[in-house]
Enzyme design. Sequence first.
Site, PDB file in Angstrom:
ATOM      1  N   CYS A  19       0.831  -1.210   0.000  1.00  0.00           N
ATOM      2  CA  CYS A  19       0.000   0.000   0.000  1.00  0.00           C
ATOM      3  C   CYS A  19       0.865   1.260   0.000  1.00  0.00           C
ATOM      4  O   CYS A  19       1.970   1.276   0.518  1.00  0.00           O
ATOM      5  CB  CYS A  19      -0.913   0.004   1.226  1.00  0.00           C
ATOM      6  SG  CYS A  19      -2.064  -1.382   1.221  1.00  0.00           S
ATOM      7  N   ASP A  20       0.312   2.323  -0.576  1.00  0.00           N
ATOM      8  CA  ASP A  20       1.020   3.598  -0.626  1.00  0.00           C
ATOM      9  C   ASP A  20       0.557   4.505   0.504  1.00  0.00           C
ATOM     10  O   ASP A  20      -0.172   4.080   1.404  1.00  0.00           O
ATOM     11  CB  ASP A  20       0.847   4.250  -2.001  1.00  0.00           C
ATOM     12  CG  ASP A  20      -0.614   4.498  -2.368  1.00  0.00           C
ATOM     13  OD1 ASP A  20      -1.466   4.579  -1.464  1.00  0.00           O
ATOM     14  OD2 ASP A  20      -0.893   4.620  -3.571  1.00  0.00           O
ATOM     15  N   LEU A  21       0.963   5.768   0.470  1.00  0.00           N
ATOM     16  CA  LEU A  21       0.628   6.713   1.535  1.00  0.00           C
ATOM     17  C   LEU A  21      -0.865   6.936   1.709  1.00  0.00           C
ATOM     18  O   LEU A  21      -1.323   7.276   2.795  1.00  0.00           O
ATOM     19  CB  LEU A  21       1.316   8.067   1.281  1.00  0.00           C
ATOM     20  CG  LEU A  21       2.827   8.075   1.467  1.00  0.00           C
ATOM     21  CD1 LEU A  21       3.402   9.420   1.035  1.00  0.00           C
ATOM     22  CD2 LEU A  21       3.181   7.771   2.899  1.00  0.00           C
TER      23      LEU A  21
END
Length: 137
Positions: A19-21
């Site tokens: 997952c990203d930010l």
Amino acid sequence: MQKRDYFFVEEMKVRDYECDLQGVVNNANYLHYMEHARHEFLESIGDNFQRMHDEGIDAMVARIEIDYKQSLRSGERFWVGINFERQGVRHVFHQDVVRASDGALCSSGSVHVVVLDHGKLTRGEYLAELLQKAQER
């Protein structure tokens, strides 16, 4: 989307590091999911990429098209459904990533694959025969 609409289905779960930010799966990971599913599919029909390579046969991705529809989040379970067709020398794998909890289509892609025999482009006969045998089961 239902699993029975596909020739092959691979189930998976989102890992935190994918997952990203924003807390959603980074776009590149959908390609990883699709690739993993193709590898598992090949093994399910009796072969694998390492054995093929050792024999001088390489199935190479020539093109990928992907549409992103909805985001997956950490911990969610999902599955990748695969159907395929032959288009000339190319084999096209149509792959959907579907969230398990609600059946939502998260991404949809087409992966175009060509087959090389000792580095030379073929008409894809090796993979065509393997896929035909799988369909006959």
